[in-house]
Design a protein around this motif. Structure first.
Motif, mmCIF file in Angstrom:
data_model
loop_
_atom_site.group_PDB
_atom_site.id
_atom_site.type_symbol
_atom_site.label_atom_id
_atom_site.label_comp_id
_atom_site.label_asym_id
_atom_site.label_seq_id
_atom_site.Cartn_x
_atom_site.Cartn_y
_atom_site.Cartn_z
ATOM 1 N N SER A 29 0.832 -1.186 0.000
ATOM 2 C CA SER A 29 0.000 0.000 0.000
ATOM 3 C C SER A 29 0.874 1.247 0.000
ATOM 4 C CB SER A 29 -0.891 -0.029 1.246
ATOM 5 O OG SER A 29 -1.384 1.264 1.485
ATOM 6 N N VAL A 30 0.713 2.060 -1.018
ATOM 7 C CA VAL A 30 1.523 3.279 -1.133
ATOM 8 C C VAL A 30 1.173 4.244 -0.007
ATOM 9 C CG1 VAL A 30 2.314 5.052 -2.737
ATOM 10 C CG2 VAL A 30 1.261 2.976 -3.612
ATOM 11 N N ALA A 31 -0.095 4.158 0.451
ATOM 12 C CA ALA A 31 -0.570 5.095 1.466
ATOM 13 C C ALA A 31 0.000 4.782 2.848
ATOM 14 C CB ALA A 31 -2.094 5.050 1.512
ATOM 15 N N ASN A 32 0.597 3.607 3.008
ATOM 16 C CA ASN A 32 1.064 3.181 4.323
ATOM 17 C C ASN A 32 2.601 3.217 4.389
ATOM 18 O OD1 ASN A 32 1.961 1.608 6.472
ATOM 19 N ND2 ASN A 32 0.269 0.152 6.311
ATOM 20 N N PRO A 33 3.167 4.134 5.160
ATOM 21 C CA PRO A 33 4.627 4.301 5.194
ATOM 22 C C PRO A 33 5.372 3.034 5.618
ATOM 23 C CG PRO A 33 3.530 6.020 6.489
ATOM 24 C CD PRO A 33 2.467 5.073 6.042
ATOM 25 N N GLU A 34 4.789 2.295 6.528
ATOM 26 C CA GLU A 34 5.433 1.070 6.995
ATOM 27 C C GLU A 34 5.521 0.043 5.862
ATOM 28 O OE1 GLU A 34 4.256 -1.877 10.468
ATOM 29 O OE2 GLU A 34 3.964 0.230 11.018
#
Ligand code: ACO
Ligand code: ZN
Length: 222
Positions: A29-34
């Motif tokens: 997921s690009v939206a999730n930094p982790e």
């Protein structure tokens, strides 16, 4: 009307969230930094692992328009064994195998499908004398978690004579359904024992995953 709106929103979110990396194939997921950080780490390690620059004495056992298959034996030079170990680690990681020992390390043969300087397929074959045929339906067992549950295929109780065991078969996620696994098994049947061609009944797939089982079922039929 409400239901329709809801469906549109869900689909939009999925599309927004998940990405497949076009080089390493990881879904994240690009939206999730982790998630993105994890991808960054995996991406590099994976691409380094499957990179293949060519060896002076590589043993090419088959050539196709889209690649070639090379065979590595355990007695081969260190750099070849190192590469095979690196690839096996990536494969075991993906399969969720933790240090599954090879039955007979000195006799192990590793077949690598190489396409444009990348190892995109790998088959590890070992001598095996007997195996239990996998029957078509998985065992339903409510006490096991879903992963174990998928692995709990029903096996016949009658051992059958085989010659070659496929301990691992793997194809890079972005290159599946192009006949790479099929070609690897075809080559193993012709190459595993010098001077003879093994029948389908003389090879066995060990501990197949759901993908592995679908492939094996199809391969053994045709
Ligand atoms: N679902 C349904 N049918 C399948 C699948 C699948 N996921 N994979 C293969 N098949 C069948 C199809 O009929 C296919 O022919 P088609 O594409 O013309 O319909 C036929 O098998 C031949 O498939 P290939 O293209 O040769 O198989 P591929 O190169 O995609 O590799 C493999 C199959 C190795 C199982 C791949 O999906 C993979 O690497 N999966 C993840 C790792 C894994 O689970 N490996 C098996 C572990 S078990 C073991 O190692 C003993
Ligand atoms: Zn990537």
């Amino acid at each position: 009307k409400d239901l329709k709106d809801q469906m549109v929103i869900d689909a939009g979110q999925k599309h927004f969230g998940a990405t497949v990396c076009k080089s390493c194939g990881m879904v994240y997921s690009v939206a999730n930094p982790e998630d993105e950080a994890q991808h960054g780490q995996y991406h590099q390690r994976f691409l380094e692992g499957i990179k293949y620059v060519g060896w002076k004495n590589e043993r090419v056992v088959a050539e196709f328009w889209d690649g070639k298959i090379i065979l590595v034996r355990q007695s081969d030079p260190k750099y070849a064994i190192k590469k095979v170990e690196d690839v096996r680690e990536l494969v075991d990681n993906e399969l969720g195998f933790k240090q599954v020992a090879l039955a007979c390390p000195t006799q192990t043969q590793t077949y690598l499908f190489v396409s444009v300087n990348k190892i995109v397929g790998c088959l590890i074959a070992e001598p095996v004398r007997q195996a239990f045929r996998v029957l078509s339906e998985p065992v339903e067992s409510p006490t096991k978690n879903s992963l174990e549950h998928h692995r709990a295929w029903c096996c016949s109780t009658k051992p059958e004579k085989v010659v070659c065991g496929v301990s691992r078969i793997w194809v890079f996620s972005l290159m599946r359904r192009k006949g790479i696994a099929r070609r690897l098994v075809d080559v193993v049947r012709h190459r595993f024992v010098f001077g003879s061609c093994l029948s389908i009944n003389e090879i066995a797939f060990s501990d197949p995953t759901p993908d592995g089982k679908l492939f094996a079922a199809k391969y053994c039929q045709t």
